[in-house]
Design a protein around this motif. Structure first.
Motif, PDB file in Angstrom:
ATOM      1  N   THR A 141       6.261   0.220   3.034  1.00 38.13           N
ATOM      2  CA  THR A 141       6.389   1.400   3.893  1.00 38.13           C
ATOM      3  C   THR A 141       6.983   1.054   5.256  1.00 38.13           C
ATOM      4  OG1 THR A 141       4.201   1.212   4.930  1.00 38.13           O
ATOM      5  CG2 THR A 141       4.323   2.309   2.780  1.00 38.13           C
ATOM      6  N   ARG A 177       0.849  -1.192   0.000  1.00 33.86           N
ATOM      7  CA  ARG A 177       0.000   0.000   0.000  1.00 33.86           C
ATOM      8  C   ARG A 177       0.880   1.235   0.000  1.00 33.86           C
ATOM      9  NH1 ARG A 177       0.252   2.226   4.901  1.00 33.86           N
ATOM     10  NH2 ARG A 177       0.809   0.960   6.719  1.00 33.86           N
ATOM     11  N   THR A 178       0.248   2.371  -0.199  1.00 38.25           N
ATOM     12  CA  THR A 178       0.993   3.636  -0.174  1.00 38.25           C
ATOM     13  C   THR A 178       1.247   4.065   1.265  1.00 38.25           C
ATOM     14  OG1 THR A 178      -1.093   4.863  -0.272  1.00 38.25           O
ATOM     15  CG2 THR A 178       0.020   4.377  -2.372  1.00 38.25           C
ATOM     16  N   SER A 179       2.259   4.873   1.465  1.00 39.94           N
ATOM     17  CA  SER A 179       2.644   5.293   2.813  1.00 39.94           C
ATOM     18  C   SER A 179       1.665   6.314   3.378  1.00 39.94           C
ATOM     19  CB  SER A 179       4.058   5.876   2.793  1.00 39.94           C
ATOM     20  OG  SER A 179       4.102   7.026   1.971  1.00 39.94           O
TER      21      SER A 179
END
Length: 398
Positions: free
Chosen positions: A259, A185-187
């Protein structure tokens, strides 16, 4: 006192010092990466920062010993006691070290050592040789070195780690991408940089036999299995499998998260430490129990029963106990046995001057100090207790 994320006893003062240091480092763009809390913490940090492989810490130690031997004239004046005896002790992987070794390592690898010692204060250039490259360390609580990295390095390392694990699980283990996707996933602003401040990953079973841990778990909450008697029972199920509908173990999920950097070396050390503690406990328990003693025993079904010791082998292998409620004899490992204790039946075990907290596996002495009981100490040998040089190196940690 309480347990830290790695299951180590830690006072409130120590915990606050770490928190203040972490907050300070964050404000100046750095992050403290935890290093195993043993006699090799300095060599582990140097091996990782200089050789990019923490497991080479034994090689770094050996080279440091050889360097001091070859440059005796430069370092002997800073050594207390006999120089040859000092070098002999220094070869022990559990021997704590200090400023003498730091100065030697700086010359060996042509790197100055910048050490953060107090929150709010910049790092001290302890070697000051005007070398271009640096080794950054954090020295906390008078007895331990951790590594310090730029936050940008931690983020890049987490991304690289996730790519490596993705290639491993998809290309080698042939796990369906649908099982890998949820881990990526994105940070977010609230994200942790490393998992070494999180709770340690749980084991696949209570005995920590992680060599049998599946690569991934079946997501279905319960499954129907043959119990060997021709009937079918229902219990939480897990088995190896590929494709969708599987949940990866926590260690793998952390490693796949781009992340979050999973501190693999710290995790491995913690698992090894628990294995050693289990061995220590077995030796101590073997000394404590004798034939005819009443005890509690925890069986594979997770339930605890009252039992009587029938046989204690001299090699600390399986112990024979007679389980009263079941009316039969069972062969169990020593760590499955506890003395009868009405107050706290399965949380503590008393053994002369030491006790073992089963929740985290940490030995605690009645006196001061945080070191666990070594195997040699548990059996009553004359093994020495190693002390780490504090700052400055002449002081010792009690």
């Amino acid at each position: 006192a309480s347990m830290d994320s790695g299951g180590n006893m830690q006072s409130n003062e120590e915990r606050n010092a770490e928190k203040q240091m972490d907050n300070y480092l964050k404000t100046i763009g750095f992050h403290r990466k935890k290093i195993a809390k043993d006699g090799s913490c300095l060599f582990r940090a140097v091996a990782e920062q200089v050789l990019h492989c923490q497991s080479l810490h034994t090689e770094v130690r050996a080279k440091c010993v050889e360097f001091l031997k070859q440059n005796r004239d430069s370092y002997e004046a800073f050594i207390e006691g006999n120089f040859e005896e000092y070098l002999s002790k220094l070869q022990d992987p559990q021997q704590w070290v200090g400023e003498v070794e730091i100065n030697a390592l700086a010359v060996m690898y042509k790197r100055d050592f910048l050490i953060f010692q107090e929150p709010g204060k910049p790092a001290v250039n302890i070697t000051d040789n005007n070398f271009k490259d640096k080794v950054r360390l954090c020295f906390l609580n008078g007895n331990h070195y951790d590594s310090v990295y730029p936050i940008t390095h931690m983020k890049s390392a987490a991304l690289c780690q996730s790519i490596l694990y993705e290639l491993l699980y998809e290309g080698v283990f042939r796990v369906d991408r649908g099982s890998l996707g949820p881990c990526q996933r994105t940070s977010r602003a609230s994200d942790l940089l490393s998992d070494d401040c999180m709770a340690v990953c749980g084991s696949s079973d209570e005995s920590d036999q992680e060599t049998h841990e599946p690569l991934w778990w079946e997501k279905t909450p319960r499954c129907r299995v043959e119990n060997g008697t021709g009937s079918v029972s229902s219990r939480p199920g897990s088995y190896r499998g590929r494709g969708r509908g599987r949940s990866l173990p926590e260690r793998v999920r952390r490693s796949l998260n781009p992340t979050l950097l999973r501190n693999v070396d710290y995790d491995i050390w913690h698992k090894t430490k628990r294995a050693q503690q289990k061995m220590d406990y077995s030796i101590a328990a073997g000394m404590q129990f004798s034939v005819g003693d009443r005890c509690q025993v925890r069986l594979d079904n997770g339930r605890t029963y009252k039992a009587t010791i029938k046989d204690v082998p001299p090699d600390n292998s399986l112990v024979a106990v007679q389980v009263e409620d079941l009316g039969k004899k069972e062969m169990v490992p020593l760590w499955s046995i506890r003395p009868l204790n009405d107050e706290n039946s399965w949380t503590t075990v008393t053994n002369r001057d030491k006790r073992l907290s089963n929740g985290h596996g940490e030995w605690e002495g009645r006196g001061r100090g945080r070191g666990r009981v070594s195997q040699a100490t548990a059996v009553g040998s004359s093994g020495r207790m190693l002390k780490q040089h504090s700052w400055p190196p002449q002081a010792t940690v009690e």
